[in-house]
Scaffold this motif. Structure first.
Motif, PDB file in Angstrom:
ATOM      1  N   LEU A  87      70.289 125.631  84.208  1.00 43.83           N
ATOM      2  CA  LEU A  87      69.424 124.843  83.723  1.00 43.83           C
ATOM      3  C   LEU A  87      68.831 123.759  84.760  1.00 43.83           C
ATOM      4  O   LEU A  87      67.653 123.581  84.745  1.00 43.83           O
ATOM      5  CB  LEU A  87      69.977 124.055  82.569  1.00 43.83           C
ATOM      6  N   GLY A  88      69.829 123.045  85.339  1.00 39.73           N
ATOM      7  CA  GLY A  88      69.412 122.175  86.451  1.00 39.73           C
ATOM      8  C   GLY A  88      68.567 122.936  87.690  1.00 39.73           C
ATOM      9  O   GLY A  88      67.758 122.114  88.006  1.00 39.73           O
ATOM     10  N   ALA A  89      68.978 124.001  88.147  1.00 40.87           N
ATOM     11  CA  ALA A  89      68.207 124.603  89.212  1.00 40.87           C
ATOM     12  C   ALA A  89      66.850 125.007  88.340  1.00 40.87           C
ATOM     13  O   ALA A  89      65.810 124.848  89.248  1.00 40.87           O
ATOM     14  CB  ALA A  89      68.898 126.077  89.431  1.00 40.87           C
ATOM     15  N   GLY A  90      66.531 125.379  87.330  1.00 43.01           N
ATOM     16  CA  GLY A  90      65.345 125.684  86.582  1.00 43.01           C
ATOM     17  C   GLY A  90      64.632 124.156  86.524  1.00 43.01           C
ATOM     18  O   GLY A  90      63.201 124.275  87.005  1.00 43.01           O
ATOM     19  N   LEU A  91      64.971 123.465  86.293  1.00 43.10           N
ATOM     20  CA  LEU A  91      64.433 122.002  86.337  1.00 43.10           C
ATOM     21  C   LEU A  91      64.140 121.518  87.638  1.00 43.10           C
ATOM     22  O   LEU A  91      62.841 120.986  87.945  1.00 43.10           O
ATOM     23  CB  LEU A  91      65.339 121.012  85.738  1.00 43.10           C
ATOM     24  N   PHE A  92      64.963 121.726  88.436  1.00 47.22           N
ATOM     25  CA  PHE A  92      64.713 121.220  90.119  1.00 47.22           C
ATOM     26  C   PHE A  92      63.523 122.255  90.616  1.00 47.22           C
ATOM     27  O   PHE A  92      62.585 121.847  91.279  1.00 47.22           O
ATOM     28  CB  PHE A  92      65.849 121.485  90.868  1.00 47.22           C
ATOM     29  N   GLY A  93      63.607 123.533  90.288  1.00 46.09           N
ATOM     30  CA  GLY A  93      62.504 124.539  90.786  1.00 46.09           C
ATOM     31  C   GLY A  93      61.022 123.952  90.003  1.00 46.09           C
ATOM     32  O   GLY A  93      60.185 123.906  90.706  1.00 46.09           O
ATOM     33  N   THR A  94      61.146 123.818  88.858  1.00 42.14           N
ATOM     34  CA  THR A  94      59.814 123.335  88.216  1.00 42.14           C
ATOM     35  C   THR A  94      59.369 122.080  88.877  1.00 42.14           C
ATOM     36  O   THR A  94      58.053 122.080  89.218  1.00 42.14           O
ATOM     37  CB  THR A  94      60.273 123.131  86.782  1.00 42.14           C
ATOM     38  N   LEU A  95      60.151 120.876  89.060  1.00 42.12           N
ATOM     39  CA  LEU A  95      59.829 119.598  89.496  1.00 42.12           C
ATOM     40  C   LEU A  95      59.259 119.960  91.029  1.00 42.12           C
ATOM     41  O   LEU A  95      58.347 119.479  91.270  1.00 42.12           O
ATOM     42  CB  LEU A  95      60.871 118.721  89.472  1.00 42.12           C
ATOM     43  N   ALA A  96      59.987 120.742  91.832  1.00 39.86           N
ATOM     44  CA  ALA A  96      59.899 120.967  93.079  1.00 39.86           C
ATOM     45  C   ALA A  96      58.241 121.585  93.325  1.00 39.86           C
ATOM     46  O   ALA A  96      57.466 121.112  94.130  1.00 39.86           O
ATOM     47  CB  ALA A  96      60.729 121.670  93.894  1.00 39.86           C
ATOM     48  N   LEU A  97      58.239 122.847  92.649  1.00 47.59           N
ATOM     49  CA  LEU A  97      56.645 123.307  92.704  1.00 47.59           C
ATOM     50  C   LEU A  97      55.596 122.472  92.104  1.00 47.59           C
ATOM     51  O   LEU A  97      54.696 122.780  92.793  1.00 47.59           O
ATOM     52  CB  LEU A  97      57.233 124.817  91.769  1.00 47.59           C
ATOM     53  N   GLY A  98      55.963 121.925  91.128  1.00 48.27           N
ATOM     54  CA  GLY A  98      54.947 121.065  90.597  1.00 48.27           C
ATOM     55  C   GLY A  98      54.533 119.912  91.675  1.00 48.27           C
ATOM     56  O   GLY A  98      53.252 119.451  91.861  1.00 48.27           O
ATOM     57  N   VAL A  99      55.459 119.412  92.265  1.00 47.08           N
ATOM     58  CA  VAL A  99      55.175 118.391  93.349  1.00 47.08           C
ATOM     59  C   VAL A  99      54.301 119.182  94.502  1.00 47.08           C
ATOM     60  O   VAL A  99      53.130 118.653  95.076  1.00 47.08           O
ATOM     61  CB  VAL A  99      56.488 117.484  93.936  1.00 47.08           C
ATOM     62  N   ILE A 100      54.857 120.440  94.792  1.00 46.34           N
ATOM     63  CA  ILE A 100      54.026 121.244  96.018  1.00 46.34           C
ATOM     64  C   ILE A 100      52.541 121.483  95.726  1.00 46.34           C
ATOM     65  O   ILE A 100      51.834 121.450  96.344  1.00 46.34           O
ATOM     66  CB  ILE A 100      54.926 122.284  96.274  1.00 46.34           C
ATOM     67  N   TRP A 101      52.502 121.828  94.254  1.00 43.32           N
ATOM     68  CA  TRP A 101      51.040 122.258  93.844  1.00 43.32           C
ATOM     69  C   TRP A 101      50.275 121.011  93.667  1.00 43.32           C
ATOM     70  O   TRP A 101      49.245 121.116  93.688  1.00 43.32           O
ATOM     71  CB  TRP A 101      51.342 122.946  92.547  1.00 43.32           C
ATOM     72  N   ILE A 102      50.952 119.673  93.607  1.00 36.48           N
ATOM     73  CA  ILE A 102      49.866 118.736  93.798  1.00 36.48           C
ATOM     74  C   ILE A 102      49.482 118.410  95.057  1.00 36.48           C
ATOM     75  O   ILE A 102      48.511 117.942  95.504  1.00 36.48           O
ATOM     76  CB  ILE A 102      50.573 117.417  92.981  1.00 36.48           C
ATOM     77  N   VAL A 103      50.737 118.340  96.044  1.00 36.62           N
ATOM     78  CA  VAL A 103      50.379 117.863  97.493  1.00 36.62           C
ATOM     79  C   VAL A 103      49.593 118.805  98.134  1.00 36.62           C
ATOM     80  O   VAL A 103      48.796 118.559  98.982  1.00 36.62           O
ATOM     81  CB  VAL A 103      51.761 117.624  98.326  1.00 36.62           C
ATOM     82  N   TRP A 104      49.828 120.286  97.886  1.00 37.17           N
ATOM     83  CA  TRP A 104      49.109 121.051  99.050  1.00 37.17           C
ATOM     84  C   TRP A 104      47.435 120.978  98.705  1.00 37.17           C
ATOM     85  O   TRP A 104      46.825 120.768  99.435  1.00 37.17           O
ATOM     86  CB  TRP A 104      49.300 122.552  98.345  1.00 37.17           C
ATOM     87  N   PRO A 105      46.853 120.908  97.247  1.00 30.70           N
ATOM     88  CA  PRO A 105      45.454 120.910  97.255  1.00 30.70           C
ATOM     89  C   PRO A 105      44.918 119.313  97.849  1.00 30.70           C
ATOM     90  O   PRO A 105      44.127 119.403  98.370  1.00 30.70           O
ATOM     91  CB  PRO A 105      45.480 121.032  95.937  1.00 30.70           C
ATOM     92  N   ILE A 106      45.820 118.481  97.705  1.00 35.09           N
ATOM     93  CA  ILE A 106      45.278 117.091  98.154  1.00 35.09           C
ATOM     94  C   ILE A 106      45.241 117.187  99.414  1.00 35.09           C
ATOM     95  O   ILE A 106      44.343 116.631 100.163  1.00 35.09           O
ATOM     96  CB  ILE A 106      46.354 115.974  97.458  1.00 35.09           C
ATOM     97  N   GLY A 107      46.461 117.977 100.210  1.00 33.28           N
ATOM     98  CA  GLY A 107      46.482 117.791 101.818  1.00 33.28           C
ATOM     99  C   GLY A 107      45.395 118.480 102.343  1.00 33.28           C
ATOM    100  O   GLY A 107      44.851 118.314 103.474  1.00 33.28           O
ATOM    101  N   THR A 108      45.053 120.024 101.689  1.00 29.15           N
ATOM    102  CA  THR A 108      43.990 120.602 102.101  1.00 29.15           C
ATOM    103  C   THR A 108      42.640 119.975 102.117  1.00 29.15           C
ATOM    104  O   THR A 108      42.005 120.129 103.023  1.00 29.15           O
ATOM    105  CB  THR A 108      44.032 122.171 101.184  1.00 29.15           C
ATOM    106  N   LEU A 109      42.509 119.403 100.982  1.00 27.43           N
ATOM    107  CA  LEU A 109      41.220 118.743 100.982  1.00 27.43           C
ATOM    108  C   LEU A 109      40.995 117.546 102.031  1.00 27.43           C
ATOM    109  O   LEU A 109      40.012 117.429 102.828  1.00 27.43           O
ATOM    110  CB  LEU A 109      41.021 118.150  99.493  1.00 27.43           C
ATOM    111  N   GLY A 110      41.979 116.758 102.123  1.00 30.16           N
ATOM    112  CA  GLY A 110      41.989 115.521 103.091  1.00 30.16           C
ATOM    113  C   GLY A 110      41.925 116.141 104.789  1.00 30.16           C
ATOM    114  O   GLY A 110      40.956 115.707 105.278  1.00 30.16           O
TER     115      GLY A 110
END
Length: 123
Positions: A55-78
């Motif tokens: 469960l902890g790994a699933g939560l970590f993975g969800t949180l990590a991918l959520g952050v990556i999927w926010i940072v990636w498009p913003i960084g790509t646009l910038g």
């Protein structure tokens, strides 16, 4: 006499523009590697026999991918905007006239070495 034909060309990027373009592509590669690495890392722990670890790994993975999927498009646009802004300037230059070959007799027929001739089998 007709007006000269003008070509629209771009100058090469400056040193800062080349640097920004490299940073853009390195960022894209890093985001891809971090995404794949997170999926690979979390996969080992999600299948753990202990349900709390899974469960902890699933939560970590969800949180990590959520952050990556926010940072990636913003960084790509910038970075993409910076890449576009550091392109070389557009210039209009006159097209050079092709040189005329020296007249040395009649014009030769076009070269047909790459084309195979089909044999005439009706004879």
């Amino acid at each position: 006499m007709a007006a000269p034909v003008m070509l629209e060309v771009r100058e090469q990027r400056g040193p800062f523009g080349v640097f920004v373009k490299w940073v853009f592509w390195i960022f894209q590669g890093a985001m891809l590697l971090v995404t794949l690495g997170t999926c690979s890392l979390v996969g080992n722990f999600v299948s753990a026999p202990n349900p709390e670890v899974a469960l902890g790994a699933g939560l970590f993975g969800t949180l990590a991918l959520g952050v990556i999927w926010i940072v990636w498009p913003i960084g790509t646009l910038g970075f993409g905007l910076m890449v576009l802004l550091t392109r070389g300037r557009k210039r209009l230059i006159p097209r050079r006239r092709p040189r005329r070959p020296a007249c040395r007799g009649p014009a030769r027929p076009p070269d047909h070495r790459g084309i195979r001739q089909v044999p005439d089998l009706t004879r």
